[in-house]
Design an enzyme around this catalytic site. Sequence first.
Site, PDB file in Angstrom:
ATOM      1  N   LYS A  90     -12.908   4.654   1.803  1.00  0.00           N
ATOM      2  CA  LYS A  90     -11.913   4.850   0.610  1.00  0.00           C
ATOM      3  C   LYS A  90     -10.868   4.570   1.286  1.00  0.00           C
ATOM      4  O   LYS A  90     -10.559   5.380   1.727  1.00  0.00           O
ATOM      5  CB  LYS A  90     -12.212   5.920  -0.322  1.00  0.00           C
ATOM      6  CG  LYS A  90     -11.781   6.158  -1.322  1.00  0.00           C
ATOM      7  CD  LYS A  90     -12.402   5.292  -2.399  1.00  0.00           C
ATOM      8  CE  LYS A  90     -11.456   4.844  -4.007  1.00  0.00           C
ATOM      9  NZ  LYS A  90     -11.375   3.334  -3.427  1.00  0.00           N
ATOM     10  N   LYS A 114      -6.334  13.149   3.817  1.00  0.00           N
ATOM     11  CA  LYS A 114      -6.806  13.162   2.785  1.00  0.00           C
ATOM     12  C   LYS A 114      -7.468  13.510   1.726  1.00  0.00           C
ATOM     13  O   LYS A 114      -7.656  14.401   0.992  1.00  0.00           O
ATOM     14  CB  LYS A 114      -5.019  12.023   2.593  1.00  0.00           C
ATOM     15  CG  LYS A 114      -4.891  11.335   0.477  1.00  0.00           C
ATOM     16  CD  LYS A 114      -3.970  10.092   0.578  1.00  0.00           C
ATOM     17  CE  LYS A 114      -3.505   9.897   1.149  1.00  0.00           C
ATOM     18  NZ  LYS A 114      -2.566   8.302   0.414  1.00  0.00           N
ATOM     19  N   LYS A 126      -8.426   1.582   4.885  1.00  0.00           N
ATOM     20  CA  LYS A 126      -7.597   0.917   4.161  1.00  0.00           C
ATOM     21  C   LYS A 126      -7.090  -0.542   4.868  1.00  0.00           C
ATOM     22  O   LYS A 126      -7.669  -0.723   5.319  1.00  0.00           O
ATOM     23  CB  LYS A 126      -6.107   1.565   5.129  1.00  0.00           C
ATOM     24  CG  LYS A 126      -5.047   1.435   4.350  1.00  0.00           C
ATOM     25  CD  LYS A 126      -4.679   2.366   3.747  1.00  0.00           C
ATOM     26  CE  LYS A 126      -3.208   2.686   2.217  1.00  0.00           C
ATOM     27  NZ  LYS A 126      -3.252   3.593   1.090  1.00  0.00           N
ATOM     28  N   GLY A 165      -5.815  -0.027  -5.094  1.00  0.00           N
ATOM     29  CA  GLY A 165      -4.295  -0.104  -4.452  1.00  0.00           C
ATOM     30  C   GLY A 165      -3.658   0.243  -3.832  1.00  0.00           C
ATOM     31  O   GLY A 165      -3.832   1.355  -3.117  1.00  0.00           O
ATOM     32  N   ASP A 166      -2.314  -0.128  -3.630  1.00  0.00           N
ATOM     33  CA  ASP A 166      -1.326   0.684  -2.568  1.00  0.00           C
ATOM     34  C   ASP A 166       0.456  -0.174  -2.682  1.00  0.00           C
ATOM     35  O   ASP A 166      -0.384  -1.163  -3.841  1.00  0.00           O
ATOM     36  CB  ASP A 166      -1.552   0.193  -1.273  1.00  0.00           C
ATOM     37  CG  ASP A 166      -1.033   1.389  -0.461  1.00  0.00           C
ATOM     38  OD1 ASP A 166      -1.034   3.172  -0.295  1.00  0.00           O
ATOM     39  OD2 ASP A 166       0.165   1.148   0.340  1.00  0.00           O
ATOM     40  N   ASN A 241       5.006   2.081  -8.260  1.00  0.00           N
ATOM     41  CA  ASN A 241       3.565   3.516  -9.694  1.00  0.00           C
ATOM     42  C   ASN A 241       4.403   5.033  -8.594  1.00  0.00           C
ATOM     43  O   ASN A 241       4.236   5.378  -9.781  1.00  0.00           O
ATOM     44  CB  ASN A 241       2.525   3.036  -9.082  1.00  0.00           C
ATOM     45  CG  ASN A 241       1.554   3.853  -9.348  1.00  0.00           C
ATOM     46  OD1 ASN A 241       0.814   4.196  -8.926  1.00  0.00           O
ATOM     47  ND2 ASN A 241       1.347   4.077 -10.303  1.00  0.00           N
TER      48      ASN A 241
END
Length: 450
Positions: A90, A114, A126, A165-166, A241
């Site tokens: 994830k 995290k 990622k 997203g990132d 964001n």
Amino acid sequence: MDYIKEVIAMTEQKNSSQPEFLQTVREVLGSIGPFVDENEAELRKYSVLERLVEPDRQIIFKVPWMDDNGVYCVNRGYRVQFNNALGPYKGGLRFRNNVNLSVIKFLGFEQIFKNSLTSLPLGGAKGGSDFDPRGKSDMEIMRFCQSFMTELYRHIGADLDVPAGDIGVGSRELGFLYGQYKRITGNFISGVLTGKGLSYGGSLIRPEATGYGAAYLLCDVLDHLGDSIEGKTFCLSGYGNAAWGAAKKISALGGKVLTLSGGEGYVYDKDGVSGEKVDFMEHMLTLRAEGKSALSAYAEKYHAEFFPGEKPWGNVPADVYMPCACQNEIDVAEAEKMVDMGVKYLCEVSNMPTSNEAIALLQSKNVVILPAKAANAGGVAVSGLEMAQNSARLVWSADKVDAKLKEIMHGIHEQMLEVINLYKLPYDLVAGANIAGFKKVADAMLAQGV
Ligand code: GLU
């Protein structure tokens, strides 16, 4: 400590061209000593650290697409599936011109711990591309996303790997990515991506989650220290964001956000970014996409001061500095200036915003650091809640998601405290986050065998 030193040396030797990845490995392994020393025999026997620093899988692929002039372009796509001891891989996707394997590996490595801290069943991954949506048309972005997913779809799945997203990947990109996934597979598997639009399986509070989560954790930290957000001044970087969510919650809780920043400089708003000014931040992203200067537009509209080419760190006195932009925003020189300005708290909302040397300096000056792995975990936590809603085919109310987010952030502070107390450490949240995050992953890796 010898075991840790050996693994860091081995990682440096194998990944000498990956500075960002090495930076996070040094930072994480460098602070989990108390736990590793206590369990060294077992961790060594099963090569837990050696296995931890090597991703399970690194996928690199070609992404050909056509621009609006009919010119064929080629970008590079990445997905690094780092560790799935706790759950499906994830983590987000980052589209930015400076993306490379080192950047994706650092982000994927951080994501393991995290995600562990959220206490949800999530592994770490990622991905992304060196494609930069800034200045591209919607149709160019759509064609790129479709091409990206045409390769990525075979590597992901609701129980396998769930991207989100990132930087550079927001609701527009996720919509195009999801549409292409659905088109290729023929299935409406909403749990394959998170951060989706509300109309097709997204979760309420997901857009706010990263910034809100950071504010909630800060509340717990301040509460623990007998302090509060009320009346505090904040220096934020970025205006995307994460900064938007943080500004919204901080201003609602009585803090004053003095700065926003971007590549072109920073704005100083002595009256504070709150109310409609927070809403204007969304418009700033549109301006940026059109290649216009969003910060000078803010300064003009709200009579704020604009400082072109400068960073806010150490130029503006504030109680709390909150980097919300990208990695390595704060080095030793900036940290020294921040200390001179009397900063008390550094709340890392972007991933790895502070160099290891700057962290050491700030800690030596008793600045309380809320490390990114803990402070920005709210984003992926609500992604986990989005997955839960998708699996149950339900939609939770904003209040319910928000309450769960608060509970998760509270749980993260509790986990850090537990470790700090167990190993009789000072109130060091960097070590607290790394040890608590690692401990769970190590337990799962040991239980599942080699
Ligand atoms: N990109 C965000 C992060 O750095 C969110 C990831 C996700 O929601 O999966 O944690």
